[in-house]
Motif scaffolding. Structure first.
Motif, PDB file in Angstrom:
ATOM      1  N   PRO A  17      -6.520   4.301 -16.706  1.00  0.00           N
ATOM      2  CA  PRO A  17      -5.594   4.672 -15.633  1.00  0.00           C
ATOM      3  C   PRO A  17      -4.428   3.687 -15.511  1.00  0.00           C
ATOM      4  N   GLU A  18      -3.329   4.203 -15.045  1.00  0.00           N
ATOM      5  CA  GLU A  18      -2.143   3.377 -14.825  1.00  0.00           C
ATOM      6  C   GLU A  18      -2.200   2.788 -13.418  1.00  0.00           C
ATOM      7  N   ALA A  19      -1.927   1.504 -13.333  1.00  0.00           N
ATOM      8  CA  ALA A  19      -1.957   0.826 -12.035  1.00  0.00           C
ATOM      9  C   ALA A  19      -0.801   1.314 -11.157  1.00  0.00           C
ATOM     10  N   PRO A  20      -1.059   1.490  -9.867  1.00  0.00           N
ATOM     11  CA  PRO A  20       0.014   1.903  -8.966  1.00  0.00           C
ATOM     12  C   PRO A  20       0.999   0.757  -8.730  1.00  0.00           C
ATOM     13  N   ALA A  21       2.211   1.124  -8.388  1.00  0.00           N
ATOM     14  CA  ALA A  21       3.230   0.121  -8.075  1.00  0.00           C
ATOM     15  C   ALA A  21       2.847  -0.581  -6.772  1.00  0.00           C
ATOM     16  N   PRO A  22       3.087  -1.882  -6.692  1.00  0.00           N
ATOM     17  CA  PRO A  22       2.782  -2.589  -5.444  1.00  0.00           C
ATOM     18  C   PRO A  22       3.754  -2.186  -4.337  1.00  0.00           C
ATOM     19  N   VAL A  23       3.329  -2.373  -3.118  1.00  0.00           N
ATOM     20  CA  VAL A  23       4.169  -2.075  -1.961  1.00  0.00           C
ATOM     21  C   VAL A  23       4.506  -3.393  -1.267  1.00  0.00           C
ATOM     22  N   ASP A  24       5.699  -3.469  -0.720  1.00  0.00           N
ATOM     23  CA  ASP A  24       6.133  -4.662   0.012  1.00  0.00           C
ATOM     24  C   ASP A  24       5.734  -4.486   1.473  1.00  0.00           C
TER      25      ASP A  24
END
Length: 111
Positions: A17-24
């Motif tokens: 699986p592809e890791a989700p983008a981090p959120v600020d």
């Protein structure tokens, strides 16, 4: 013995699986933070399934090699171990990034 030979085949049936983008967390809305939490949870669940798939595939290849009285290419096991280890690092990184974002959100939005 072709099915037992190549290291690239070790996790051919398993999709990492592809890791989700981090959120600020300092700028995110509650909705964005909740969406990020859902994405992280989905990623971790998919990662667990991926790791199980890779390990199950490796075990099946070991059994097939034994049944065929052949040796499993050590690179197959090495590739499987590397895939699981790299994905575990991703899981830990994604979880830590979300926890950091959640703390930042709480600090930026005190109750």
């Amino acid at each position: 013995m072709l099915g037992l030979a190549g290291p690239a085949l070790a996790d051919a049936a398993c999709t990492r699986p592809e890791a989700p983008a981090p959120v600020d967390g300092t700028t995110a809305t509650m909705e964005q933070l909740l969406a990020a939490k859902a994405a992280v949870t989905t990623f971790i669940t998919a990662s667990d399934a991926y790791q199980t798939c890779v390990l199950d595939d490796l075990e099946a290849r070991k059994k097939a090699a034994k049944a065929a009285r052949a040796k499993l290419d050590p690179a197959v096991a090495k590739a499987a171990d590397a895939g699981v280890s790299e994905n575990q690092v991703d899981k830990e990184r994604v979880g830590q990034a979300f926890n950091t974002a959640a703390k930042a959100y709480k600090a930026a939005h005190p109750s």
